[in-house]
Design a protein around this motif. Structure first.
Motif, PDB file in Angstrom:
ATOM      1  N   ASN A  54       6.507  -2.832   8.630  1.00 36.79           N
ATOM      2  CA  ASN A  54       7.785  -3.178   9.231  1.00 36.79           C
ATOM      3  C   ASN A  54       8.324  -2.024  10.059  1.00 36.79           C
ATOM      4  O   ASN A  54       7.908  -0.876   9.899  1.00 36.79           O
ATOM      5  N   HIS A  55       9.211  -2.351  10.967  1.00 37.80           N
ATOM      6  CA  HIS A  55       9.948  -1.361  11.754  1.00 37.80           C
ATOM      7  C   HIS A  55      11.438  -1.555  11.456  1.00 37.80           C
ATOM      8  O   HIS A  55      12.049  -2.509  11.931  1.00 37.80           O
ATOM      9  N   PRO A  56      12.030  -0.655  10.672  1.00 35.40           N
ATOM     10  CA  PRO A  56      13.456  -0.769  10.358  1.00 35.40           C
ATOM     11  C   PRO A  56      14.352  -0.748  11.599  1.00 35.40           C
ATOM     12  O   PRO A  56      15.455  -1.290  11.574  1.00 35.40           O
ATOM     13  N   SER A  57      13.864  -0.147  12.673  1.00 35.93           N
ATOM     14  CA  SER A  57      14.647  -0.068  13.916  1.00 35.93           C
ATOM     15  C   SER A  57      14.838  -1.429  14.563  1.00 35.93           C
ATOM     16  O   SER A  57      15.729  -1.604  15.394  1.00 35.93           O
ATOM     17  N   GLY A  58      13.990  -2.388  14.208  1.00 35.75           N
ATOM     18  CA  GLY A  58      14.051  -3.708  14.835  1.00 35.75           C
ATOM     19  C   GLY A  58      13.185  -3.824  16.074  1.00 35.75           C
ATOM     20  O   GLY A  58      13.046  -4.903  16.632  1.00 35.75           O
ATOM     21  N   ILE A  76       0.824  -1.203   0.000  1.00 36.89           N
ATOM     22  CA  ILE A  76       0.000   0.000   0.000  1.00 36.89           C
ATOM     23  C   ILE A  76       0.861   1.257   0.000  1.00 36.89           C
ATOM     24  O   ILE A  76       0.541   2.231  -0.663  1.00 36.89           O
ATOM     25  N   ALA A  77       1.956   1.228   0.756  1.00 37.30           N
ATOM     26  CA  ALA A  77       2.755   2.446   0.884  1.00 37.30           C
ATOM     27  C   ALA A  77       4.205   2.129   1.227  1.00 37.30           C
ATOM     28  O   ALA A  77       4.511   1.107   1.832  1.00 37.30           O
ATOM     29  N   MET A  78       5.063   3.070   0.828  1.00 37.01           N
ATOM     30  CA  MET A  78       6.474   3.034   1.183  1.00 37.01           C
ATOM     31  C   MET A  78       6.780   4.372   1.852  1.00 37.01           C
ATOM     32  O   MET A  78       6.398   5.414   1.328  1.00 37.01           O
ATOM     33  N   GLY A  79       7.412   4.329   3.004  1.00 41.27           N
ATOM     34  CA  GLY A  79       7.666   5.556   3.743  1.00 41.27           C
ATOM     35  C   GLY A  79       9.144   5.862   3.878  1.00 41.27           C
ATOM     36  O   GLY A  79       9.932   5.669   2.953  1.00 41.27           O
ATOM     37  N   THR A  80       9.499   6.316   5.068  1.00 42.35           N
ATOM     38  CA  THR A  80      10.876   6.674   5.385  1.00 42.35           C
ATOM     39  C   THR A  80      11.386   5.735   6.465  1.00 42.35           C
ATOM     40  O   THR A  80      10.706   4.786   6.852  1.00 42.35           O
ATOM     41  N   THR A  81      12.553   6.034   6.986  1.00 40.54           N
ATOM     42  CA  THR A  81      13.108   5.236   8.072  1.00 40.54           C
ATOM     43  C   THR A  81      12.246   5.336   9.331  1.00 40.54           C
ATOM     44  O   THR A  81      12.196   4.420  10.131  1.00 40.54           O
ATOM     45  N   ASN A  82      11.537   6.463   9.472  1.00 38.77           N
ATOM     46  CA  ASN A  82      10.781   6.728  10.700  1.00 38.77           C
ATOM     47  C   ASN A  82       9.293   6.446  10.628  1.00 38.77           C
ATOM     48  O   ASN A  82       8.618   6.483  11.644  1.00 38.77           O
ATOM     49  N   GLY A  83       8.742   6.214   9.447  1.00 38.75           N
ATOM     50  CA  GLY A  83       7.305   5.992   9.378  1.00 38.75           C
ATOM     51  C   GLY A  83       6.809   5.845   7.956  1.00 38.75           C
ATOM     52  O   GLY A  83       7.554   6.018   6.994  1.00 38.75           O
TER      53      GLY A  83
END
Length: 152
Positions: free
Chosen positions: A102-106, A70-77
């Motif tokens: 997903n949460h890139p932060s882990g 549905i969407a692609m965001g940034t590292t933060n959201g």
């Protein structure tokens, strides 16, 4: 310049739907099963890079009709277009959906924003007679299921 109704060119909107062959469809039985299917669809090399939001579309037998990013965001959201989620659900004649991001932060902790979008999706699902079965948060290593954690 005013146009009368007779001067306007009107277009009929039609809906065409062909149900997929059900014997070929995968059945979702658990959150683990959902994540396993999702990981086959997504580019797992990108989930540590930026946030993405996906929807799994299911029939009333929990068979997978399709998966969509549905969407692609940034590292933060990631900004989610709820309208697009439900357009896909209606176009595929889905009766239930599972959403995931997903949460890139882990970190597998749901943010306030995650909780707000889940509530909006639950509310809108009820209006459209759809069921939001789960909201998954995934990382490279693991996942968290709202449904398994009793929607807290």
């Amino acid at each position: 310049m005013t146009n009368s109704l007779s001067e306007l060119q009107l277009h009929e909107v039609e809906i065409h739907y062909k149900r997929p062959v059900l014997n070929d469809k995968l059945k979702i039985k658990s959150s683990e099963n959902s994540v396993r299917l999702l990981r086959q669809f997504i580019d797992t090399k990108r989930i540590d890079y930026k946030e993405f939001f996906w929807v799994l579309l299911l029939n009333n037998n929990n068979q997978l009709l399709g998966i969509s990013e549905i969407a692609m965001g940034t590292t933060n959201g990631v900004t989610v277009n709820i309208k697009e989620v439900f357009q896909l659900a209606l176009l595929t004649n889905a009766t239930s959906i599972i959403v995931a991001h997903n949460h890139p932060s882990g970190k597998l902790t749901a943010s306030d924003s995650d909780k707000r979008i889940t509530q909006k999706l639950k509310k809108a699902s009820k209006l459209l007679d759809l069921t939001l079965l789960d909201h998954l948060i995934i990382t490279s290593e693991d996942f968290m299921s709202y449904s398994d954690s009793k929607w807290e």
